[in-house]
Each structure stands twice: as C-alpha cells, then as structure tokens.
Write a protein that holds these residues in place. Structure first.
Motif, PDB file in Angstrom:
ATOM      1  N   ASP A   6      71.573  24.266  48.555  1.00 42.24           N
ATOM      2  CA  ASP A   6      70.840  23.178  48.900  1.00 42.24           C
ATOM      3  C   ASP A   6      69.854  22.856  48.087  1.00 42.24           C
ATOM      4  N   ARG A   7      70.126  22.736  46.849  1.00 41.96           N
ATOM      5  CA  ARG A   7      69.284  22.317  45.632  1.00 41.96           C
ATOM      6  C   ARG A   7      69.888  21.077  44.699  1.00 41.96           C
ATOM      7  N   PRO A   8      69.458  20.550  44.180  1.00 45.52           N
ATOM      8  CA  PRO A   8      70.241  19.275  43.308  1.00 45.52           C
ATOM      9  C   PRO A   8      70.711  19.904  42.158  1.00 45.52           C
ATOM     10  N   PHE A   9      72.076  19.411  41.931  1.00 41.06           N
ATOM     11  CA  PHE A   9      72.839  20.020  40.895  1.00 41.06           C
ATOM     12  C   PHE A   9      73.168  18.475  39.971  1.00 41.06           C
ATOM     13  N   LYS A  10      73.190  18.328  38.601  1.00 37.13           N
ATOM     14  CA  LYS A  10      73.570  17.504  37.777  1.00 37.13           C
ATOM     15  C   LYS A  10      74.684  17.606  36.916  1.00 37.13           C
ATOM     16  N   LEU A  11      75.219  16.569  36.037  1.00 37.02           N
ATOM     17  CA  LEU A  11      76.076  16.904  34.823  1.00 37.02           C
ATOM     18  C   LEU A  11      75.145  17.451  33.760  1.00 37.02           C
ATOM     19  N   TYR A  12      75.860  18.543  33.016  1.00 32.62           N
ATOM     20  CA  TYR A  12      75.043  19.223  31.665  1.00 32.62           C
ATOM     21  C   TYR A  12      76.143  19.327  30.739  1.00 32.62           C
ATOM     22  N   ASN A  13      75.617  19.191  29.569  1.00 30.40           N
ATOM     23  CA  ASN A  13      76.304  19.571  28.634  1.00 30.40           C
ATOM     24  C   ASN A  13      75.427  19.943  27.242  1.00 30.40           C
ATOM     25  N   GLY A  14      74.174  20.282  27.507  1.00 29.80           N
ATOM     26  CA  GLY A  14      73.125  20.612  26.836  1.00 29.80           C
ATOM     27  C   GLY A  14      72.057  19.471  27.019  1.00 29.80           C
ATOM     28  N   SER A  15      72.710  18.330  27.424  1.00 32.31           N
ATOM     29  CA  SER A  15      71.692  17.291  27.925  1.00 32.31           C
ATOM     30  C   SER A  15      72.117  16.997  29.439  1.00 32.31           C
ATOM     31  N   TRP A  16      71.242  16.483  30.378  1.00 30.90           N
ATOM     32  CA  TRP A  16      71.284  16.255  31.604  1.00 30.90           C
ATOM     33  C   TRP A  16      71.737  14.779  31.777  1.00 30.90           C
ATOM     34  N   GLY A  17      72.588  14.777  32.792  1.00 35.27           N
ATOM     35  CA  GLY A  17      72.715  13.461  33.651  1.00 35.27           C
ATOM     36  C   GLY A  17      71.644  12.967  34.431  1.00 35.27           C
ATOM     37  N   ASN A  18      71.897  12.011  35.147  1.00 30.48           N
ATOM     38  CA  ASN A  18      70.859  11.391  35.843  1.00 30.48           C
ATOM     39  C   ASN A  18      71.050  11.696  37.370  1.00 30.48           C
ATOM     40  N   SER A  19      72.425  11.468  37.739  1.00 31.17           N
ATOM     41  CA  SER A  19      72.738  11.474  39.116  1.00 31.17           C
ATOM     42  C   SER A  19      72.881  12.917  39.770  1.00 31.17           C
ATOM     43  N   ILE A  20      72.745  13.025  40.890  1.00 36.04           N
ATOM     44  CA  ILE A  20      72.458  14.504  41.695  1.00 36.04           C
ATOM     45  C   ILE A  20      73.223  14.352  43.105  1.00 36.04           C
ATOM     46  N   CYS A  21      73.817  15.628  43.191  1.00 38.26           N
ATOM     47  CA  CYS A  21      74.384  16.026  44.375  1.00 38.26           C
ATOM     48  C   CYS A  21      73.866  17.296  44.968  1.00 38.26           C
ATOM     49  N   ILE A  22      73.948  17.611  46.214  1.00 34.39           N
ATOM     50  CA  ILE A  22      73.692  18.771  46.789  1.00 34.39           C
ATOM     51  C   ILE A  22      74.682  19.795  47.079  1.00 34.39           C
ATOM     52  N   VAL A  23      74.503  21.059  46.708  1.00 40.71           N
ATOM     53  CA  VAL A  23      75.727  21.945  47.262  1.00 40.71           C
ATOM     54  C   VAL A  23      75.308  22.883  48.152  1.00 40.71           C
ATOM     55  N   SER A  24      76.023  22.983  49.259  1.00 38.48           N
ATOM     56  CA  SER A  24      75.803  23.683  50.460  1.00 38.48           C
ATOM     57  C   SER A  24      76.924  24.562  51.075  1.00 38.48           C
ATOM     58  N   GLU A  25      76.619  25.676  51.669  1.00 31.10           N
ATOM     59  CA  GLU A  25      77.676  26.701  52.215  1.00 31.10           C
ATOM     60  C   GLU A  25      78.018  26.016  53.350  1.00 31.10           C
ATOM     61  N   PRO A  26      79.428  25.755  53.659  1.00 30.62           N
ATOM     62  CA  PRO A  26      79.634  25.267  55.013  1.00 30.62           C
ATOM     63  C   PRO A  26      79.523  26.165  56.066  1.00 30.62           C
ATOM     64  N   ASP A  27      79.179  25.423  57.117  1.00 31.48           N
ATOM     65  CA  ASP A  27      78.841  26.428  58.535  1.00 31.48           C
ATOM     66  C   ASP A  27      79.459  25.740  59.563  1.00 31.48           C
ATOM     67  N   GLY A  28      79.346  26.440  60.849  1.00 37.81           N
ATOM     68  CA  GLY A  28      79.796  25.866  61.983  1.00 37.81           C
ATOM     69  C   GLY A  28      80.825  26.963  62.794  1.00 37.81           C
ATOM     70  N   GLY A  29      80.769  26.935  64.116  1.00 42.50           N
ATOM     71  CA  GLY A  29      81.716  27.734  64.908  1.00 42.50           C
ATOM     72  C   GLY A  29      82.097  27.009  65.952  1.00 42.50           C
ATOM     73  N   ILE A  30      83.199  27.576  66.280  1.00 42.81           N
ATOM     74  CA  ILE A  30      84.079  26.886  67.658  1.00 42.81           C
ATOM     75  C   ILE A  30      83.353  27.184  69.097  1.00 42.81           C
ATOM     76  N   GLU A  31      83.207  26.119  69.857  1.00 37.51           N
ATOM     77  CA  GLU A  31      82.514  26.649  71.319  1.00 37.51           C
ATOM     78  C   GLU A  31      83.594  25.758  72.249  1.00 37.51           C
ATOM     79  N   ILE A  32      83.303  26.146  73.535  1.00 39.17           N
ATOM     80  CA  ILE A  32      84.142  25.732  74.415  1.00 39.17           C
ATOM     81  C   ILE A  32      83.476  24.580  75.374  1.00 39.17           C
ATOM     82  N   ARG A  33      83.918  23.338  75.772  1.00 34.51           N
ATOM     83  CA  ARG A  33      83.065  22.346  76.647  1.00 34.51           C
ATOM     84  C   ARG A  33      84.045  22.304  77.717  1.00 34.51           C
TER      85      ARG A  33
END
Length: 559
Positions: free
Chosen positions: A105-132
C-alpha cells in the motif's frame, strides 16, 4: 469596463492549487486494459496491483525517452529503491509480483538508477466468502444482523448466494472478467455452472461484477443442482485472475443437510408447577407455528417472553430457527386441582410450517400427579409419655409431593412466642428470616430424583425459652407472611413443645404411693433408664405419675 484588482497574490496562488487538486480528485480512476499478457494485465498510472499477479505490463509508465534496462518496479522510499521487482525490457513483470508486507500500500515506480514519474499501489489481495439468504431469496424472515454469515451447515433446499464479505480487489479497476466460483460437491464433482433460483442456467466463471454486492442471478439451491442431491461436505472456491493467471483464492467449507421438521421436549416428564424446553428443528429462517390444542385442564402454556416472531397467546406463537436450524421456547405446566391433579396426563403440542400447515409434527409432554413444590412433614417420633426438652436435637423429616426434577433445596424457619412475625432461623432464632435471603434460613439439599429429606434441629445454644414452636418447610426461601396455603391433607409444618430439663416418673398402679421401680421417662429429652431402688415415698400423693422439675442433682438411688 471593470478591472479586477488582486490585493493578495499569495491567496490567489493557494486558490489555484486547491482548484487543481479538486479537478484531480474529480477525475475518474484509471483502469486496467487488455494487453498481450492478459485481459487485465495492462496497468495504467494510479492503478492498484496485487501480490501474486503475473505478466503485469507497465509500458504506460515509461518516460520519454524510455528508461532502459535493467529495469525494475520499486518502492520509492525517499529516493531509495526498495522491494525491487524485475521487469523485462518491455516493462513487463518477469514473474509474480511479490512485495513484502512492509512495503504494501505504498507507491511504486519504474526504476533503473533513475526514477520514472508514474506510480501504482501494490496491495495484498483479501476477502473471504460469506453466505447471503433472506426474503429476497425465498425465506420467511431475514437473518438478524447479529447472525453469522458463515454458517457451518447450509440446508439442501434453500436459496443462497455465495459472495465476498469485503475485499480490496475492487480497487484493481478490472475492465474484463476477473474472477470465478467453483462448487465441489460431496462426491468430488466440480460445478462451474448452476441452475439459479429462477431456474436459469448460469455460469460461475468469467464474472466481473462487484463480488461483494447482492446478486440474485447467482443465488441457487444446492438441491436444484442434481436429481439426487447429496448431503455431505462441500467446498465453494473463489478465484481472482488477470487473463489466464490466477493470483488469489478463497475457500469456504460447509456441510449440506436436508432439514426435516422435528420437535422434542426436555425434560419430557414433568410435574405441575415445572417448566420444560421445547426444541424445534427445521429449515432456517422459516416460520413455524406452535399450537397447543389439547382440551384437558392443565395443558402446557407458552412463556409470555421468548424467541417469538409473533406471540398470539399462551397457546399459540410463531417462531423461526436461525442458521443452527433450531429454536427453543419455554413451556410452563400450570397447577390444577381436582381429579386432573391426581392422574398422569399426556399433552401433544403441535408445530407446523406456518405457510404450509400440512407439514407438521408433535411433541409429547407427560405430566405426573403431584408437584415437587408440595411438602409434607412427618409426625415426630414421640409416644404419649415423651416430649422434647431444650438442648435436644429434633429430627425434622418429610417428603416432596413427587421426586425433584432437578437438584433443589428445602428451607426451614420457626415461629413462636417472642419471635419475628415472618419467622426466625431455627439454629439462630435471633436471626429473622428475610424473603429470598438464603442465609437467614436453615436448609438442606435434595438431589434430582429424590423426594425425602431430613433436617436435624439442634436446640442447644439457641437461647429459646420453654414453650411451643412451629417449624415450617418450604421449597422457596420465603417466610411465614409470604406463605401460601398447602394443598388439602398436606402438612408443611410441625408444632414442637420444648420443655425445661426434668425427670418424669410413673407410679405402679398396685402401689400408687411408692416407687418399687423407677422408669426415667424423660431426662433432658428421651434418655430412658429402669432402676429398682428401695421403696420411697411417692412424689405425689395423688395420681399415678409425677415429675421432678428443675433438677439440681439426681438422687443417690438414681446415680
């Protein structure tokens, strides 16, 4: 023509910044796009990606000119590149995304010694099944908000929807189908297509609607999936994927049971004044009516408070089971008089499906004569020539009207001259009894299944004066002023004469003035002895008996 004069340029700059931020917030979130690596593998700046995803394409993150290999997706920690994920020359993830928990849940960018400008967020997927389930799916009543949403047992013939309770997967902004369900039956067969509650065949694959939302199209009954539906253990599996690559699964294990209406009572044999518990087993969230239709007097009555949906009166109410498939109510057995109170009676409460009265069952309650609240004290074991003295231990014995249905206590108090009007504690007459304060009574325990009891009333050290006292027994710790009338011929009390210590003697009829033989009939109570002293003058010139009272010492011929 009017001219706008700017008095505070700094304020204008601040205003412009706020407008820009507002415009950015108002812009719609970016979304995944199809790429050669998968239908949702293309990642736009601002997207959320998840640990476990494979083949993610970050080509839209490239700068102009593009960053050259070697190339990574990295967490920008104040200029330090952390949690580096290897990318191919085309900015495509070479393996599965695998970021440690410290960098989620922190920003990630492209990197090769220099940084790119665009960011994305990396998360751990979650969620469980329930009954309705609920009225929208065909039940009579909706589950309470406090009822579980993950029942261990699901009825065979009940419509349910398997859904995700809450999840961050929706943050992925997937544009194409990205999840599926599969149902593994008790026999091991995997189903990816089901017949839903409307009778339509629907696929559980290639789904893209919000998995946390109610969706009647995906609601179905296990019993509708097979001509010979099976009871047993089932598994529902949820899988999230981008293209052909799955990256998250959740499983829900449950048992399937065919519920049939049944009822039982415990205890099934009771006495008047007792209560019993009626347990109804049936399909969860279905209305069942309890109807007590017996015509004999003393039939069971529904407690006025309980797990009712509708309480009509003491003989009729409507209830429903929760996910457990059971619901319990209390039945009270009233006390009646006359012939009915002296015979064994059977009652049969009827339970039927409220909206389908032809589906019904009954339970049997046996009411035996008598009641465990009736107490009878036995007469004291005294002959006409015996009595009790202060200091004696008096055996108080008795029986209940019928055996105790559970462990219980018998409470004792006394009344008499100079005692509290509500009664006093027999072992400590200076303690006035207080209703429902056990410590102010003497009491004995009766075990379940027993009826007889005994209490030894030790009168030594009580400080009582000679006189007549009445000892009472009761099944509740209440005193004389709250005492109810006993049933006919049932005596819950004993009158006890307590005398000062003395020696009683009986003169022989052939020599009324002399004592050729002395029989000590009472010495501090019931001690007896027979002596043959020399003839002595009668203690009393008239009658055939006499008493030496207020003993200072026993005469020598008695020692």
């Amino acid at each position: 023509m009017s001219v706008l004069k700017i008095r505070n340029p700094r304020g204008v700059v601040f205003l412009i910044i706020m407008v820009v931020i507002g415009v950015l917030i108002a812009l719609p979130a970016s979304a995944r796009y199809p790429s050669p690596e998968g239908s949702n593998a293309g990642v736009n700046p601002g997207d959320t990606v998840f640990n476990g995803e494979r083949g993610l394409n970050f080509s839209t993150f490239q700068t102009m000119p593009p960053l050259e290999a070697p190339l990574w997706l990295a967490c920008d920690d104040s200029g330090s590149a952390l949690a580096m994920q290897t990318l191919k020359d085309s900015a495509v993830l070479s393996g599965r995304l695998n970021v440690g928990s410290s960098y989620l849940d922190r920003p990630f960018k492209l990197y090769n010694g220099s940084w790119g400008n665009s960011i994305c967020i990396v998360s751990e997927p979650d969620g469980g099944i329930e009954i309705r389930t609920g009225t929208a799916l065909g039940t009579d009543v909706n589950p309470a908000t406090t009822d579980t949403k993950t029942p261990a047992v699901i009825p065979l013939n009940m419509n349910v929807q398997f859904k995700i309770d809450s999840t961050n997967l929706n943050n992925g902004n997937f544009v194409n189908p990205w999840y599926e369900y599969s149902l593994k039956t008790a026999s091991g067969l995997k189903l990816s297509t089901v017949t839903n509650m409307n009778g339509d065949s629907v696929s559980l694959t290639d789904l893209m609607e919000d998995p946390t939302k109610n969706n009647n199209t995906l609601a179905f009954s296990i019993g509708d999936q097979n001509l010979n539906p099976e009871e047993g253990s089932y598994v529902m599996e949820f899988t999230a994927y981008n293209g052909q690559n799955s990256f998250y699964t959740a499983e829900y294990d449950f048992d399937v049971v065919r519920y049939t209406l049944a009822a039982s009572v415990s205890p099934s044999t009771v006495q008047m004044g007792d209560s019993t518990t009626l347990t109804i087993t049936g399909r969860p969230y279905t209305y069942y009516t309890i109807s007590i239709e017996d015509t004999m007097e003393g039939k069971p009555e529904l407690s006025p408070t309980g797990n009712y949906d509708i309480y009509v009166n003491e003989y009729e109410a409507v209830v429903h089971p929760d996910w457990s498939g059971t619901v319990t109510v209390q039945l009270n057995i009233p006390e009646v008089e006359g012939d009915y109170s002296r015979t064994t009676r059977n009652f049969y409460p009827k339970i039927y499906e409220t909206n389908n009265p032809d589906t019904y069952t009954t339970a049997q309650i046996t009411v035996e004569p008598g009641t465990s609240k009736d107490i009878e004290l036995y007469d004291l074991p005294l002959s006409d020539e015996q009595y009790y003295c202060l200091g004696d231990t008096i055996p108080v014995e008795g029986t209940l009207g019928t055996a105790a249905s559970d462990d219980m206590y018998i409470y004792f108090y006394i009344t008499g001259y100079n005692l509290d009007s509500n009664g006093d504690k027999p072992s400590s007459p200076s303690t006035g009894v207080v209703d429902y304060d056990n410590s102010t009574f003497d009491y004995v325990k009766i075990s379940k299944g027993s009826a007889e009891f005994s209490f030894d009333w030790d009168t030594s050290g009580t400080g009582l004066s000679s006189g007549t006292y009445t000892i009472f027994a009761t099944t509740e710790p209440i005193g004389y002023e709250s005492r109810g009338l006993s049933e006919e011929e049932v005596k819950d009390y004993l009158a006890v004469d307590l005398n000062d210590a003395s020696i009683n003697v009986k003169f022989p009829e052939e020599s009324p003035g002399f004592l050729p033989r002395v029989t000590i009939l009472s010495l501090s109570g019931l001690q007896e002895a027979a002596l043959t002293p020399p003839l002595i003058p009668a203690l009393s010139a008239t009658g055939s008996s006499g008493r030496i009272s207020n003993i200072q010492g026993i005469p020598s011929f008695l020692s």
